[in-house]
Enzyme design. Structure first.
Site, PDB file in Angstrom:
ATOM      1  N   TYR A 238      20.408  31.506  41.342  1.00 50.59           N
ATOM      2  CA  TYR A 238      21.284  30.833  40.382  1.00 50.59           C
ATOM      3  C   TYR A 238      22.692  30.749  40.936  1.00 50.59           C
ATOM      4  O   TYR A 238      23.132  31.650  41.656  1.00 50.59           O
ATOM      5  CB  TYR A 238      21.302  31.556  39.022  1.00 50.59           C
ATOM      6  CG  TYR A 238      21.746  32.999  39.081  1.00 50.59           C
ATOM      7  CD1 TYR A 238      20.848  34.017  39.369  1.00 50.59           C
ATOM      8  CD2 TYR A 238      23.065  33.362  38.830  1.00 50.59           C
ATOM      9  CE1 TYR A 238      21.242  35.346  39.412  1.00 50.59           C
ATOM     10  CE2 TYR A 238      23.471  34.689  38.868  1.00 50.59           C
ATOM     11  CZ  TYR A 238      22.559  35.672  39.172  1.00 50.59           C
ATOM     12  OH  TYR A 238      22.959  36.981  39.225  1.00 50.59           O
ATOM     13  N   PRO A 239      23.393  29.665  40.623  1.00 52.89           N
ATOM     14  CA  PRO A 239      24.797  29.542  41.003  1.00 52.89           C
ATOM     15  C   PRO A 239      25.678  30.067  39.875  1.00 52.89           C
ATOM     16  O   PRO A 239      25.235  30.116  38.728  1.00 52.89           O
ATOM     17  CB  PRO A 239      24.971  28.039  41.170  1.00 52.89           C
ATOM     18  CG  PRO A 239      24.006  27.443  40.200  1.00 52.89           C
ATOM     19  CD  PRO A 239      22.874  28.419  40.034  1.00 52.89           C
ATOM     20  N   MET A 240      26.886  30.459  40.193  1.00 51.83           N
ATOM     21  CA  MET A 240      27.784  30.951  39.142  1.00 51.83           C
ATOM     22  C   MET A 240      29.254  30.699  39.466  1.00 51.83           C
ATOM     23  O   MET A 240      29.630  30.461  40.605  1.00 51.83           O
ATOM     24  CB  MET A 240      27.545  32.443  38.907  1.00 51.83           C
ATOM     25  CG  MET A 240      27.799  33.309  40.108  1.00 51.83           C
ATOM     26  SD  MET A 240      27.724  35.068  39.671  1.00 51.83           S
ATOM     27  CE  MET A 240      29.171  35.191  38.604  1.00 51.83           C
ATOM     28  N   ASP A 241      30.067  30.745  38.440  1.00 46.08           N
ATOM     29  CA  ASP A 241      31.517  30.623  38.546  1.00 46.08           C
ATOM     30  C   ASP A 241      32.166  31.840  37.922  1.00 46.08           C
ATOM     31  O   ASP A 241      31.540  32.556  37.137  1.00 46.08           O
ATOM     32  CB  ASP A 241      32.005  29.401  37.734  1.00 46.08           C
ATOM     33  CG  ASP A 241      31.943  28.108  38.517  1.00 46.08           C
ATOM     34  OD1 ASP A 241      31.625  28.147  39.715  1.00 46.08           O
ATOM     35  OD2 ASP A 241      32.206  27.055  37.914  1.00 46.08           O
TER      36      ASP A 241
ATOM     37  N   SER B  78      30.823  40.519  34.101  1.00 51.49           N
ATOM     38  CA  SER B  78      29.931  39.429  33.693  1.00 51.49           C
ATOM     39  C   SER B  78      30.242  38.971  32.285  1.00 51.49           C
ATOM     40  O   SER B  78      30.338  37.772  32.003  1.00 51.49           O
ATOM     41  CB  SER B  78      28.465  39.866  33.759  1.00 51.49           C
ATOM     42  OG  SER B  78      28.058  40.054  35.086  1.00 51.49           O
TER      43      SER B  78
ATOM     44  N   HIS C  52      30.410  46.787  38.636  1.00 50.46           N
ATOM     45  CA  HIS C  52      29.286  45.845  38.698  1.00 50.46           C
ATOM     46  C   HIS C  52      28.317  46.283  39.820  1.00 50.46           C
ATOM     47  O   HIS C  52      27.095  46.265  39.644  1.00 50.46           O
ATOM     48  CB  HIS C  52      29.845  44.455  38.998  1.00 50.46           C
ATOM     49  CG  HIS C  52      28.917  43.314  38.747  1.00 50.46           C
ATOM     50  ND1 HIS C  52      28.148  43.198  37.633  1.00 50.46           N
ATOM     51  CD2 HIS C  52      28.666  42.202  39.487  1.00 50.46           C
ATOM     52  CE1 HIS C  52      27.460  42.054  37.688  1.00 50.46           C
ATOM     53  NE2 HIS C  52      27.750  41.447  38.812  1.00 50.46           N
TER      54      HIS C  52
ATOM     55  N   GLN D 136      19.827  41.489  47.047  1.00 45.94           N
ATOM     56  CA  GLN D 136      20.584  40.272  46.759  1.00 45.94           C
ATOM     57  C   GLN D 136      21.336  39.778  47.991  1.00 45.94           C
ATOM     58  O   GLN D 136      21.770  40.556  48.828  1.00 45.94           O
ATOM     59  CB  GLN D 136      21.551  40.483  45.598  1.00 45.94           C
ATOM     60  CG  GLN D 136      22.783  41.268  45.964  1.00 45.94           C
ATOM     61  CD  GLN D 136      23.843  41.245  44.853  1.00 45.94           C
ATOM     62  OE1 GLN D 136      23.554  40.873  43.725  1.00 45.94           O
ATOM     63  NE2 GLN D 136      25.055  41.636  45.182  1.00 45.94           N
TER      64      GLN D 136
ATOM     65  N   ARG E 228      24.290  41.991  57.665  1.00 44.97           N
ATOM     66  CA  ARG E 228      24.330  41.432  56.313  1.00 44.97           C
ATOM     67  C   ARG E 228      24.952  40.031  56.305  1.00 44.97           C
ATOM     68  O   ARG E 228      24.642  39.223  55.440  1.00 44.97           O
ATOM     69  CB  ARG E 228      25.107  42.365  55.383  1.00 44.97           C
ATOM     70  CG  ARG E 228      24.332  43.659  55.111  1.00 44.97           C
ATOM     71  CD  ARG E 228      25.090  44.590  54.201  1.00 44.97           C
ATOM     72  NE  ARG E 228      25.249  44.040  52.859  1.00 44.97           N
ATOM     73  CZ  ARG E 228      26.036  44.576  51.925  1.00 44.97           C
ATOM     74  NH1 ARG E 228      26.739  45.661  52.212  1.00 44.97           N
ATOM     75  NH2 ARG E 228      26.124  44.030  50.741  1.00 44.97           N
TER      76      ARG E 228
END
Lengths: 247, 247, 247, 247, 247
Positions: D143-146, D221, D170, D183, D129
């Site tokens: 998509y990027p995220m913070d 989220s 989650h 993912q 992995r």
């Protein structure tokens, strides 16, 4: 209800930041380049005469960093004169090699706080500050700013006296830098996207940082200041442009 | 539940801001430039006739600063006419030398607050305000705005009466500037990215700043106003364009 | 724990906004321009046949303001078809004269709220709403939106029943505009930068403003709505393009 | 004091999004176009060999919407290899017709949560992995995220156990999509403008929306996620490019 | 009243990020390309001599991702020297093929916290840190940052001792990375749009992520840090440029 403080407005002011299009400049002939520089020289000479006649003021600066290479700053009694002046500059040969980078439209502003005990309309010192000759000091720093209007810290909801107290304290910090930093505040509410423009002059570049750093701890800045972009540079004469642009 | 206030909608409005592409303009032949100016002149003449016939209104302005050089503002009974008008303008010779800078799509809006005791559909004064002839005053100021919707100050959660009280108070500040500043409010909810557009006219440029500065302390502005970009300029006739563009 | 509401997804949707590059269009030969228009005409004809066969739907619109001049909107059973369609369009002659302005990728979405008492997989009306023929009404309005997730108003932390109540109330406002405004909601979570796209149709342009203005006072909008850019325009046939582009 | 969770870092990753410059592509000669496609084909072949040798991985995708047309995604044991690879690609003929649209620099990241009871340095599944072969599934979503750091919801102020609980919950949502969505999480703290990148694969495009929609109601989220731009597309082989680019 | 901490300022610093215009580079003749590389080589040689003479320092880096391809970083005793240096570089042949991507103007800054028990003006180690030779380590990471000034977490409203405590704790995290990561803090209040710039060096790229990830949980970062864009890359010699640019 918080009440607006009376302001006194002097000369109108246009900060005109440009980037040099070096590739286009190199492709131009020597003749074109000479023409561009000579024409700018004459334009600047005219602006300097206006300054000598106390009908306006002019400053010319070389900026550092990619945001801008040059700054032309003009003050005039009317906004119409500045619009004409901007249009005239855009028609010059030199402008063909300059890319607009940022501009700021405002008017020299003094608040009633500063007029204590004077008649603003006649006091010579007060009038001189409203219609200033731009300092011929070595370095310049410009940034626009707003006063916050959020749910907790809202400048326009603070009482006039409290605003006065905060501004007085802020002024005390500024006073420590007398002789080191000079400032010109221009108001731009209704004229441009920020509420005020701050133009600072210093003999030593480091004094900008020291002043603004120290002021950031003033309550009025810590709680109420929102800053835009910062631009710094060095004062240049019209003759210096020849060297700046020399290939 | 807060309730929407009825609004009355008049003529549709297009603010069309452009920057001049001076380099392209200089590269054009004298013939092309003449053609561009003549064609614009005819277009403006047609728009002025429409204004004379009370089938719309038109304003032409020279703007200051790098954000825009020109503003063409048109009002018409339908949005379709404005779309056609915009397309027609984009096909002109002059448009080849103009770079789109900003546009705003809206409709003249009056609220029920202003119609107290009048029949909005027949009252001549009310109707004249819905279908206005743009003032021929010297200076213009335009900015779009929103009402805040944050967790503490949410305009759309305030009761109708409270909103009325705040707007009334705000109107009182405006009234002090009667004869100095005229305003046209256009609504753009559903039409453009901001909720309202404010177009102001003045004989003296400084009055824009004085009015907007004073209004910023009105509770409705201090707590609920979010502002977009500000644009200012001077009214020009179609003949003035020849001089503005003269090389 | 708030629970997600089941959604039903229909046809995929691509909103493709373009600006006309008028300078390039004018520089093209009459032959090139004819080719561009004819080729687009054929493309549209093919898309209209697909619509006739109920294998998708197409809309073509002229927009107002500088943000976009044209909108091509297509619905298809799969995203792959839309990707192919977009690529095919990009290869056309007409596309050489169009500058990408904005696009939105989404899928027609209905929530379980709307399926009460029906079997969503077989109910003809529900299925027709999932795979809609775009209305042939005169005007279009498009905007993307999010539901807020801030510390005070967080849509995704509200209980399902409360969300249902708020949406029901919101629907009641919409219902007042039956016959005046039709809406298509497309979901874009995971597909584009906003969570939903709203596409509205009206016979009268002013109805967009009236509906959205009134809805802004609905609790669900006032507390939870974040809006993106608004685009408006007029439905056009493929034949209309000839006139729009005629020089 | 909240404590950082140990992370395990695998291969470095470059997402390289490009738009096709169709006008330039059409202006190129058939010979140039053939050269561009052949050269890319060889480059891809080399990257695929690297993948076969388990010294990296590669994915090639056609994207929908105006934000990007193509995505080239590469994983390598070192960042230097990715920098060299990006430079090599920029020198290709094909790159002359591609406009940079967005890039994301990161490293495959697994958290200690996922290594429970395993030795991360030797466990084959965990190692696989960290150094993944990119799935050959039909569709991609990136998509990027913070994680939020505001006054109320501050991920970096939450206790480690609480963060673990939220992430576990989650993960449970994600697990429902086993077999439907895969993912790959890459960490970009210190490498790019967002903290994490999420790359998803699916056989059915709609599963991206279903998964991300459902996850949006997960507490982690709802309270702590800030998202960047979303990009979606379809996996393509190097041979497919010929058809995508065919005129 | 919170009090400003004294800072000590060393050499001025210009970070100059550029993107390569590969299309223009390919169109240039071999002769032009050779000239560009040779001229840059000489310029770098001069800068390296300045570094040898301890009159400044220079670093040259290849960056990854679309944000920038190259970074030239120079330190000098005065800002004027940096402005001259930037102008000189803009006039070079190489600069014709480089597109400005980002720049940062600042000054090496040490706080009084770091001078405990030393005389900052004479202590050799302290002086060496104010006028540093840029590390010759393999990798670089740069990002600008601010301290928050919101209603809840306002760095400039915290007492000096509390700020000292938070910074001390933060320093402890940094100390764990001794030998792995070296940092140079430059102050940019009054000089550029962010308050500080952080330039990190490492032998292993992954250490940037580990350090910044761990620090993100420090209270001072979690509560008060706002980050700008992150740029990473690899140190290169002037000779390496030939290979980077080789076609």
């Amino acid at each position: 209800m918080p009440e607006a403080v009376e302001t006194f407005d002097g000369w109108y002011c246009l900060h005109d930041f440009r980037k040099v299009d070096w590739n286009a400049w190199k492709l131009a002939s020597q003749e074109e380049r000479d023409q561009a520089l000579n024409e700018f020289n004459e334009l600047m000479q005219g602006w300097e005469e206006i300054e000598s006649n106390r009908e306006g003021s002019v400053g010319f600066y070389q900026m550092i960093g990619q945001k801008a290479d040059l700054l032309i700053m003009n003050l005039r009694p009317t906004m119409d004169e500045l619009t004409d002046l901007e249009t005239a500059f855009n028609k010059t040969k030199l402008a063909e090699f300059l890319i607009p980078a940022y501009s700021f439209v405002s008017v020299v502003e003094l608040s009633a706080y500063m007029a204590k005990g004077k008649d603003p309309d006649t006091d010579p010192e007060f009038q001189a500050r409203l219609k200033p000759v731009l300092p011929k000091w070595e370095h310049i720093c410009f940034y626009p700013m707003d006063r916050k209007k959020d749910a907790v810290n809202n400048w326009f909801m603070e009482e006039k006296d409290e605003r006065g107290r905060l501004m007085y304290e802020h002024g005390m910090t500024g006073r420590k830098y007398a002789g080191k930093v000079r400032q010109i505040i221009t108001g731009s509410i209704g004229f441009d996207d920020w509420e005020w423009g701050v133009t600072l002059y210093a003999h030593e570049m480091i004094q900008f940082k020291k002043l603004i750093y120290e002021m950031r701890f003033d309550e009025v800045s810590a709680r109420f200041a929102d800053f835009g972009e910062f631009f710094i540079g060095h004062r240049k004469t019209k003759e210096d442009l020849n060297q700046i642009m020399a290939l």
